[in-house]
Design a protein around this motif. Structure first.
Motif, PDB file in Angstrom:
ATOM      1  N   GLU A   8       0.944  -0.947   0.121  1.00 37.34           N
ATOM      2  CA  GLU A   8       0.230  -0.224  -0.389  1.00 37.34           C
ATOM      3  C   GLU A   8       0.890   1.363  -0.489  1.00 37.34           C
ATOM      4  O   GLU A   8       0.685   2.119  -0.662  1.00 37.34           O
ATOM      5  CB  GLU A   8      -1.022  -0.085   0.986  1.00 37.34           C
ATOM      6  N   LYS A   9       1.839   0.769   0.555  1.00 40.54           N
ATOM      7  CA  LYS A   9       3.030   2.959   0.702  1.00 40.54           C
ATOM      8  C   LYS A   9       3.508   2.587  -0.278  1.00 40.54           C
ATOM      9  O   LYS A   9       3.656   3.857  -1.167  1.00 40.54           O
ATOM     10  CB  LYS A   9       3.849   2.345   1.968  1.00 40.54           C
ATOM     11  N   ALA A  10       4.039   1.740  -0.825  1.00 40.51           N
ATOM     12  CA  ALA A  10       4.935   1.509  -2.145  1.00 40.51           C
ATOM     13  C   ALA A  10       3.848   2.232  -3.181  1.00 40.51           C
ATOM     14  O   ALA A  10       4.516   2.985  -4.500  1.00 40.51           O
ATOM     15  CB  ALA A  10       5.421   0.248  -2.269  1.00 40.51           C
ATOM     16  N   THR A  11       2.529   1.564  -3.604  1.00 39.43           N
ATOM     17  CA  THR A  11       1.532   2.405  -4.665  1.00 39.43           C
ATOM     18  C   THR A  11       0.889   3.493  -4.513  1.00 39.43           C
ATOM     19  O   THR A  11       0.357   3.895  -4.613  1.00 39.43           O
ATOM     20  CB  THR A  11       1.161   1.055  -5.085  1.00 39.43           C
ATOM     21  N   GLY A  12       1.554   3.646  -2.982  1.00 44.54           N
ATOM     22  CA  GLY A  12       0.831   4.902  -2.094  1.00 44.54           C
ATOM     23  C   GLY A  12       1.132   6.630  -3.234  1.00 44.54           C
ATOM     24  O   GLY A  12       0.457   7.672  -3.391  1.00 44.54           O
ATOM     25  N   HIS A  13       2.625   6.093  -4.085  1.00 43.72           N
ATOM     26  CA  HIS A  13       2.878   7.763  -5.119  1.00 43.72           C
ATOM     27  C   HIS A  13       2.404   7.260  -5.882  1.00 43.72           C
ATOM     28  O   HIS A  13       2.886   6.544  -6.925  1.00 43.72           O
ATOM     29  CB  HIS A  13       4.704   7.538  -4.421  1.00 43.72           C
ATOM     30  N   PRO A  14       1.885   8.486  -7.161  1.00 42.58           N
ATOM     31  CA  PRO A  14       1.878   8.341  -8.249  1.00 42.58           C
ATOM     32  C   PRO A  14       3.272   8.122  -9.121  1.00 42.58           C
ATOM     33  O   PRO A  14       2.656   7.422  -9.976  1.00 42.58           O
ATOM     34  CB  PRO A  14       1.428  10.181  -8.297  1.00 42.58           C
ATOM     35  N   LEU A  15       4.003   8.735  -9.155  1.00 42.85           N
ATOM     36  CA  LEU A  15       5.107   8.047  -9.993  1.00 42.85           C
ATOM     37  C   LEU A  15       5.238   6.746  -9.730  1.00 42.85           C
ATOM     38  O   LEU A  15       5.706   5.664 -10.851  1.00 42.85           O
ATOM     39  CB  LEU A  15       6.366   8.570  -9.798  1.00 42.85           C
ATOM     40  N   ARG A  16       5.436   5.574  -8.583  1.00 41.14           N
ATOM     41  CA  ARG A  16       5.337   4.758  -8.498  1.00 41.14           C
ATOM     42  C   ARG A  16       4.457   4.007  -9.637  1.00 41.14           C
ATOM     43  O   ARG A  16       4.164   2.784  -9.792  1.00 41.14           O
ATOM     44  CB  ARG A  16       5.475   4.236  -6.960  1.00 41.14           C
ATOM     45  N   ARG A  17       3.086   4.693  -9.325  1.00 40.09           N
ATOM     46  CA  ARG A  17       1.905   3.330 -10.508  1.00 40.09           C
ATOM     47  C   ARG A  17       2.099   4.519 -11.567  1.00 40.09           C
ATOM     48  O   ARG A  17       1.570   2.869 -12.155  1.00 40.09           O
ATOM     49  CB  ARG A  17       0.535   4.499  -9.467  1.00 40.09           C
ATOM     50  N   ALA A  18       2.304   4.946 -11.970  1.00 39.54           N
ATOM     51  CA  ALA A  18       2.818   5.220 -13.282  1.00 39.54           C
ATOM     52  C   ALA A  18       3.677   3.920 -13.722  1.00 39.54           C
ATOM     53  O   ALA A  18       3.616   3.809 -14.816  1.00 39.54           O
ATOM     54  CB  ALA A  18       3.161   6.291 -13.439  1.00 39.54           C
ATOM     55  N   LEU A  19       5.301   3.892 -13.219  1.00 40.05           N
ATOM     56  CA  LEU A  19       6.664   2.733 -13.556  1.00 40.05           C
ATOM     57  C   LEU A  19       5.551   1.393 -13.420  1.00 40.05           C
ATOM     58  O   LEU A  19       5.864   0.622 -14.535  1.00 40.05           O
ATOM     59  CB  LEU A  19       7.265   2.650 -12.298  1.00 40.05           C
ATOM     60  N   LEU A  20       4.498   1.355 -12.717  1.00 38.04           N
ATOM     61  CA  LEU A  20       3.910  -0.157 -12.253  1.00 38.04           C
ATOM     62  C   LEU A  20       3.171   0.089 -13.684  1.00 38.04           C
ATOM     63  O   LEU A  20       3.096  -1.519 -14.811  1.00 38.04           O
ATOM     64  CB  LEU A  20       2.849  -0.120 -11.331  1.00 38.04           C
ATOM     65  N   ASP A  21       2.419   0.656 -14.441  1.00 36.14           N
ATOM     66  CA  ASP A  21       1.401   0.821 -15.604  1.00 36.14           C
ATOM     67  C   ASP A  21       2.446   0.633 -15.856  1.00 36.14           C
ATOM     68  O   ASP A  21       2.085   0.203 -17.363  1.00 36.14           O
ATOM     69  CB  ASP A  21       0.170   2.430 -15.739  1.00 36.14           C
ATOM     70  N   ARG A  22       3.189   0.953 -17.005  1.00 38.50           N
ATOM     71  CA  ARG A  22       4.485   1.446 -17.237  1.00 38.50           C
ATOM     72  C   ARG A  22       4.938   0.338 -18.086  1.00 38.50           C
ATOM     73  O   ARG A  22       5.165  -0.290 -18.846  1.00 38.50           O
ATOM     74  CB  ARG A  22       5.857   2.069 -17.365  1.00 38.50           C
ATOM     75  N   LEU A  23       5.207  -0.863 -17.150  1.00 41.91           N
ATOM     76  CA  LEU A  23       5.522  -2.223 -17.169  1.00 41.91           C
ATOM     77  C   LEU A  23       4.781  -3.376 -17.685  1.00 41.91           C
ATOM     78  O   LEU A  23       5.125  -4.044 -18.325  1.00 41.91           O
ATOM     79  CB  LEU A  23       5.954  -2.598 -15.672  1.00 41.91           C
ATOM     80  N   GLY A  24       3.446  -3.098 -17.330  1.00 37.87           N
ATOM     81  CA  GLY A  24       2.186  -3.891 -17.672  1.00 37.87           C
ATOM     82  C   GLY A  24       2.551  -5.679 -17.820  1.00 37.87           C
ATOM     83  O   GLY A  24       3.260  -5.604 -16.912  1.00 37.87           O
ATOM     84  N   GLY A  25       2.636  -5.678 -18.753  1.00 35.64           N
ATOM     85  CA  GLY A  25       3.338  -7.280 -19.105  1.00 35.64           C
ATOM     86  C   GLY A  25       4.220  -7.815 -19.508  1.00 35.64           C
ATOM     87  O   GLY A  25       5.193  -8.655 -20.026  1.00 35.64           O
ATOM     88  N   GLU A  26       5.079  -6.241 -19.727  1.00 36.57           N
ATOM     89  CA  GLU A  26       6.360  -6.510 -20.916  1.00 36.57           C
ATOM     90  C   GLU A  26       7.712  -6.031 -19.588  1.00 36.57           C
ATOM     91  O   GLU A  26       7.559  -5.746 -18.383  1.00 36.57           O
ATOM     92  CB  GLU A  26       6.628  -5.149 -21.245  1.00 36.57           C
ATOM     93  N   GLU A  27       9.008  -6.879 -20.266  1.00 35.39           N
ATOM     94  CA  GLU A  27      10.062  -6.579 -19.294  1.00 35.39           C
ATOM     95  C   GLU A  27      10.728  -5.240 -20.180  1.00 35.39           C
ATOM     96  O   GLU A  27      10.711  -5.426 -21.509  1.00 35.39           O
ATOM     97  CB  GLU A  27      11.288  -7.343 -19.690  1.00 35.39           C
ATOM     98  N   ARG A  28      11.407  -4.883 -18.915  1.00 39.35           N
ATOM     99  CA  ARG A  28      11.913  -3.173 -19.879  1.00 39.35           C
ATOM    100  C   ARG A  28      13.346  -3.190 -18.820  1.00 39.35           C
ATOM    101  O   ARG A  28      13.834  -3.066 -17.499  1.00 39.35           O
ATOM    102  CB  ARG A  28      11.119  -2.145 -19.528  1.00 39.35           C
ATOM    103  N   THR A  29      14.272  -2.203 -19.055  1.00 38.15           N
ATOM    104  CA  THR A  29      15.663  -1.950 -18.353  1.00 38.15           C
ATOM    105  C   THR A  29      15.134  -0.278 -18.108  1.00 38.15           C
ATOM    106  O   THR A  29      14.201   0.078 -18.456  1.00 38.15           O
ATOM    107  CB  THR A  29      17.082  -1.711 -19.588  1.00 38.15           C
ATOM    108  N   LEU A  30      15.864  -0.473 -16.992  1.00 40.22           N
ATOM    109  CA  LEU A  30      15.448   0.903 -16.299  1.00 40.22           C
ATOM    110  C   LEU A  30      16.286   2.495 -17.930  1.00 40.22           C
ATOM    111  O   LEU A  30      14.758   3.074 -17.053  1.00 40.22           O
ATOM    112  CB  LEU A  30      16.964   1.385 -15.276  1.00 40.22           C
TER     113      LEU A  30
END
Length: 70
Positions: A8-30
């Motif tokens: 809950e704390k990890a997903t409480g930040h808008p950038l972290r939620r955006a990162l999770l959305d960005r990863l979706g089902g894909e693998e990506r480098t930094l």
């Protein structure tokens, strides 16, 4: 800390939620994640920090520098 609280704390930040959305089902480098036009145009070090928070909450995995949803 209880795992659900950590998530809950990890997903409480808008950038972290955006990162999770960005990863979706894909693998990506930094570099791929950081160059994707995230909200507020964060630095690569900020993206790395937030990915680490998500890893500690067991939401993101990193193997050989490639990130994916856990």
């Amino acid at each position: 800390m209880d795992p659900n609280t950590a998530r809950e704390k990890a997903t409480g930040h808008p950038l972290r939620r955006a990162l999770l959305d960005r990863l979706g089902g894909e693998e990506r480098t930094l570099g791929e994640i950081g160059s994707d036009g995230l909200p507020d145009d964060p630095s690569i070090s900020a993206v790395a920090y937030h990915l680490t928070v998500l890893q500690r909450a067991d939401l993101v995995a990193c193997v050989g520098g490639v990130y994916s949803l856990a």
